[in-house]
Design an enzyme around this catalytic site. Structure first.
Site, PDB file in Angstrom:
ATOM      1  N   GLN A  17       0.772  -1.248   0.000  1.00 47.74           N
ATOM      2  CA  GLN A  17       0.000   0.000   0.000  1.00 47.74           C
ATOM      3  C   GLN A  17       0.804   1.301   0.000  1.00 47.74           C
ATOM      4  OE1 GLN A  17      -3.423   2.352   2.592  1.00 47.74           O
ATOM      5  NE2 GLN A  17      -3.054   0.238   3.084  1.00 47.74           N
ATOM      6  N   GLU A 139       1.307  -1.221   8.237  1.00 47.03           N
ATOM      7  CA  GLU A 139       0.500  -0.094   8.728  1.00 47.03           C
ATOM      8  C   GLU A 139       0.425   0.047  10.260  1.00 47.03           C
ATOM      9  OE1 GLU A 139      -1.502   2.378   7.146  1.00 47.03           O
ATOM     10  OE2 GLU A 139      -1.857   3.027   9.192  1.00 47.03           O
ATOM     11  N   ASP A 168       0.529   3.829   5.999  1.00 45.99           N
ATOM     12  CA  ASP A 168       0.777   3.477   4.597  1.00 45.99           C
ATOM     13  C   ASP A 168       0.475   4.642   3.658  1.00 45.99           C
ATOM     14  OD1 ASP A 168       1.725   0.924   4.917  1.00 45.99           O
ATOM     15  OD2 ASP A 168      -0.235  -0.013   4.800  1.00 45.99           O
ATOM     16  N   GLY A 247      -7.448  20.251  19.044  1.00 44.08           N
ATOM     17  CA  GLY A 247      -7.072  21.667  18.939  1.00 44.08           C
ATOM     18  C   GLY A 247      -7.534  22.472  20.132  1.00 44.08           C
ATOM     19  N   GLY A 248      -7.568  23.775  19.969  1.00 47.05           N
ATOM     20  CA  GLY A 248      -7.889  24.660  21.079  1.00 47.05           C
ATOM     21  C   GLY A 248      -9.383  24.884  21.282  1.00 47.05           C
TER      22      GLY A 248
HETATM   23  N1  COA Z   1      11.838  -9.979  -9.337  1.00 51.58           N
HETATM   24  C1  COA Z   1      12.499 -10.771  -8.461  1.00 51.58           C
HETATM   25  N2  COA Z   1      12.513 -10.561  -7.134  1.00 51.58           N
HETATM   26  C2  COA Z   1      11.813  -9.491  -6.686  1.00 51.58           C
HETATM   27  C3  COA Z   1      11.105  -8.625  -7.533  1.00 51.58           C
HETATM   28  C4  COA Z   1      11.136  -8.917  -8.920  1.00 51.58           C
HETATM   29  N3  COA Z   1      10.484  -8.146  -9.801  1.00 51.58           N
HETATM   30  N4  COA Z   1      10.519  -7.683  -6.785  1.00 51.58           N
HETATM   31  C5  COA Z   1      10.838  -7.928  -5.504  1.00 51.58           C
HETATM   32  N5  COA Z   1      11.628  -9.026  -5.443  1.00 51.58           N
HETATM   33  C6  COA Z   1      12.194  -9.640  -4.247  1.00 51.58           C
HETATM   34  C7  COA Z   1      12.992  -8.696  -3.394  1.00 51.58           C
HETATM   35  O1  COA Z   1      14.255  -8.521  -3.957  1.00 51.58           O
HETATM   36  C8  COA Z   1      12.998  -9.440  -2.066  1.00 51.58           C
HETATM   37  O2  COA Z   1      13.958 -10.469  -2.135  1.00 51.58           O
HETATM   38  P1  COA Z   1      15.002 -10.804  -0.926  1.00 51.58           P
HETATM   39  O3  COA Z   1      14.240 -10.785   0.338  1.00 51.58           O
HETATM   40  O4  COA Z   1      15.503 -12.176  -1.307  1.00 51.58           O
HETATM   41  O5  COA Z   1      16.068  -9.793  -0.957  1.00 51.58           O
HETATM   42  C9  COA Z   1      11.650 -10.129  -2.056  1.00 51.58           C
HETATM   43  O6  COA Z   1      11.147 -10.031  -3.393  1.00 51.58           O
HETATM   44  C10 COA Z   1      10.563  -9.623  -1.134  1.00 51.58           C
HETATM   45  O7  COA Z   1      10.678  -8.302  -0.785  1.00 51.58           O
HETATM   46  P2  COA Z   1      10.151  -7.777   0.626  1.00 51.58           P
HETATM   47  O8  COA Z   1      10.061  -6.314   0.539  1.00 51.58           O
HETATM   48  O9  COA Z   1      10.996  -8.344   1.716  1.00 51.58           O
HETATM   49  O10 COA Z   1       8.649  -8.379   0.722  1.00 51.58           O
HETATM   50  P3  COA Z   1       7.883  -9.013   1.962  1.00 51.58           P
HETATM   51  O11 COA Z   1       6.564  -9.423   1.410  1.00 51.58           O
HETATM   52  O12 COA Z   1       8.641 -10.068   2.675  1.00 51.58           O
HETATM   53  O13 COA Z   1       7.679  -7.794   2.986  1.00 51.58           O
HETATM   54  C11 COA Z   1       6.931  -5.598   3.642  1.00 51.58           C
HETATM   55  C12 COA Z   1       6.671  -6.841   2.781  1.00 51.58           C
HETATM   56  C13 COA Z   1       5.886  -4.570   3.283  1.00 51.58           C
HETATM   57  C14 COA Z   1       6.818  -5.971   5.126  1.00 51.58           C
HETATM   58  C15 COA Z   1       8.345  -5.051   3.350  1.00 51.58           C
HETATM   59  O14 COA Z   1       8.474  -4.874   1.971  1.00 51.58           O
HETATM   60  C16 COA Z   1       8.656  -3.741   4.050  1.00 51.58           C
HETATM   61  O15 COA Z   1       8.905  -3.693   5.252  1.00 51.58           O
HETATM   62  N6  COA Z   1       8.697  -2.640   3.284  1.00 51.58           N
HETATM   63  C17 COA Z   1       9.060  -1.325   3.782  1.00 51.58           C
HETATM   64  C18 COA Z   1       7.958  -0.701   4.599  1.00 51.58           C
HETATM   65  C19 COA Z   1       6.653  -0.628   3.882  1.00 51.58           C
HETATM   66  O16 COA Z   1       6.534  -0.058   2.811  1.00 51.58           O
HETATM   67  N7  COA Z   1       5.640  -1.164   4.523  1.00 51.58           N
HETATM   68  C20 COA Z   1       4.271  -0.916   4.148  1.00 51.58           C
HETATM   69  C21 COA Z   1       3.745  -1.845   3.210  1.00 51.58           C
HETATM   70  S1  COA Z   1       2.102  -1.373   2.883  1.00 51.58           S
END
Ligand code: COA
Length: 415
Positions: A17, A139, A168, A247-248
């Site tokens: 998101q 979030e 988010d 607020g106030g």
């Molecule tokens: N091709 C190949 N690999 C890809 C890719 C693509 N097009 N796009 C993403 N990937 C890989 C990434 O390189 C990563 O690989 P790695 O862990 O081996 O290095 C993997 O996909 C997953 O990425 P990740 O961001 O860790 O996803 P997740 O589902 O495990 O975690 C979140 C999701 C949201 C918790 C995490 O991305 C996060 O903390 N993001 C930052 C904060 C944020 O935006 N949070 C709000 C989300 S609404």
């Protein structure tokens, strides 16, 4: 009519998101947003909270309007080459992977700058530098760490998260501002830069009034506009303030006619000082206009509960819309508690494009939010979200790949 960000090309490496709200906003302002998704899988939200089997979920569609989608395996060496081509031809790269994921992929900030010194790399992360810098964040974690949860809810209940996605979508908004600011600076310097919006920081920015109150509490030992005052003592930290105004001008949520059956038969009522005499007249307490216990905002603070109880006696005799009509005539600030059903059916929100109906090839018609920011010279036309990889061939051709190269990359499952 032209669009404000026409000609700006965004490499949208975002998912879930926070990042997608940012790039959707930029797309609404006219940027060409190319969403890069994992081949075969796509953004995880495509399949989350589905209401129609096999169709992209509302979660996904409502966050990814006006974008193009390409699939690309960025862990494959040939996929990395395609990514390099994309980085060369884009103005901004936006990502919200878990900390370190982009580096592990081989695309550190240094490497990205080497490929394209003009590019802006914009990231959402859960936390900025510090003890939690490496944490994955969603979030509600951000709401808790940013001060929203500890200050939301009622004094006698647990911390509470809010329905507004301030962690988010709130961070996405902050990041979008960072991006256009960096684009503006690039006009003068010719250089790109790194933009970071941490979710904890964004939530705290939205909760600043509570940081204000923390310091007031430390200095004076009490917060007189809080519902705890004067009966309940204050501790060391800002307590939850129920539905009090931040607020106030004291405010509260009051019952309206029908509250016994309708969970949203309520109104938010603000006892703005400027209209105090009008409030007293409406509720038939004209003596309070001059009574020293009620005549000034300071005098009223110890009696707020009693005042709101009395006003509620009046609001309970009116529906929330009847109360709105009467109070607005006297310029008394107030607002109906609207259900999502009422909002979805609100004609005026549709007329302004704040709520829009979109046609989608596999979902059919659905409702979504339009651009909340209206520019007179850059109107927003909301178009449907892309299907997974819908624009892969089109974008690859635009990047200079010929049919044969595209077919080869497809055969090797790189795209
Ligand atoms: N091709 C190949 N690999 C890809 C890719 C693509 N097009 N796009 C993403 N990937 C890989 C990434 O390189 C990563 O690989 P790695 O862990 O081996 O290095 C993997 O996909 C997953 O990425 P990740 O961001 O860790 O996803 P997740 O589902 O495990 O975690 C979140 C999701 C949201 C918790 C995490 O991305 C996060 O903390 N993001 C930052 C904060 C944020 O935006 N949070 C709000 C989300 S609404």
């Amino acid at each position: 009519m032209s669009k404000a960000l026409e000609g700006v090309r965004i490499l949208d490496f975002t998912h879930v998101q926070s990042g997608p709200t940012c790039t959707q906003l930029l797309a609404w302002f006219g940027a060409d947003v190319i969403k890069v998704e994992k081949a075969g899988e796509g953004d995880a939200t495509r399949g989350q909270l589905r209401d129609i089997p096999d169709a992209d979920s509302l979660y996904f569609t409502m966050l990814n309007h006006n974008k193009r989608s390409i699939t690309l395996d960025t862990k494959n060496p040939k996929g990395k080459e395609v990514l390099v081509t994309l980085i060369k031809q884009c103005d901004v790269m936006v990502e919200n992977f878990a900390p370190g994921a982009l580096d592990r992929m081989g695309f550190s900030w240094e490497r990205i700058q080497e490929i394209n010194p003009r590019i802006i790399l914009a990231s959402v992360k859960g936390f900025g530098p510090g003890p939690y810098v490496d944490c994955k964040v969603y979030e509600n974690v951000a709401q808790c760490a940013g001060g929203a949860a500890s200050t939301t809810g009622f004094d006698d209940g647990p911390p509470m998260v809010t329905g507004a996605q301030i962690g988010d979508s709130g961070t996405g908004l902050h990041l979008a501002l960072g991006i256009v600011t960096a684009l503006f600076q690039r006009e003068k310097t010719g250089r790109g830069q790194k933009v970071l919006a941490a979710m904890q920081d964004a939530v705290l920015n939205l909760c600043r009034v509570k940081l204000r109150d923390q310091q007031r509490l430390e200095r004076t030992g009490e917060l007189k506009e809080y519902p705890q005052y004067p009966e309940i003592g204050f501790g060391e930290a800002v307590p939850r303030a129920g539905n009090s105004s931040g607020g106030g001008q004291p405010g509260s949520i009051l019952k309206c006619k029908g509250w016994q059956k309708d969970p949203n038969a309520y109104i938010y009522f603000i006892t703005q000082a400027a209209v105090w005499p009008a409030i007293c007249k409406v509720i038939d307490e004209e003596g309070w206009i001059t009574d020293p216990h009620f005549a000034t905002p300071t005098a009223r603070l110890p009696h707020l509960k009693m005042i709101f109880d009395r006003i509620e006696e009046w609001t309970k005799t009116k529906t929330k819309f009847e109360a709105m009509d009467i109070l607005n005539k006297f310029d008394i600030p107030c607002g109906p508690i609207l259900s999502m059903k009422e909002i979805a059916e609100d004609e005026s929100l549709r007329a302004t494009g704040t709520v829009v109906e979109v046609e989608h090839p596999t979902r059919g018609k659905y409702l979504t939010v339009g651009n909340p920011i209206k520019l007179s010279d850059s109107p927003t036309d909301v178009t449907r979200s892309p299907l997974l990889g819908e624009h892969t061939v089109e974008v690859m051709a635009q990047m200079g790949y010929n049919d044969e190269q595209i077919a080869q990359l497809r055969a090797e499952r790189v795209i």
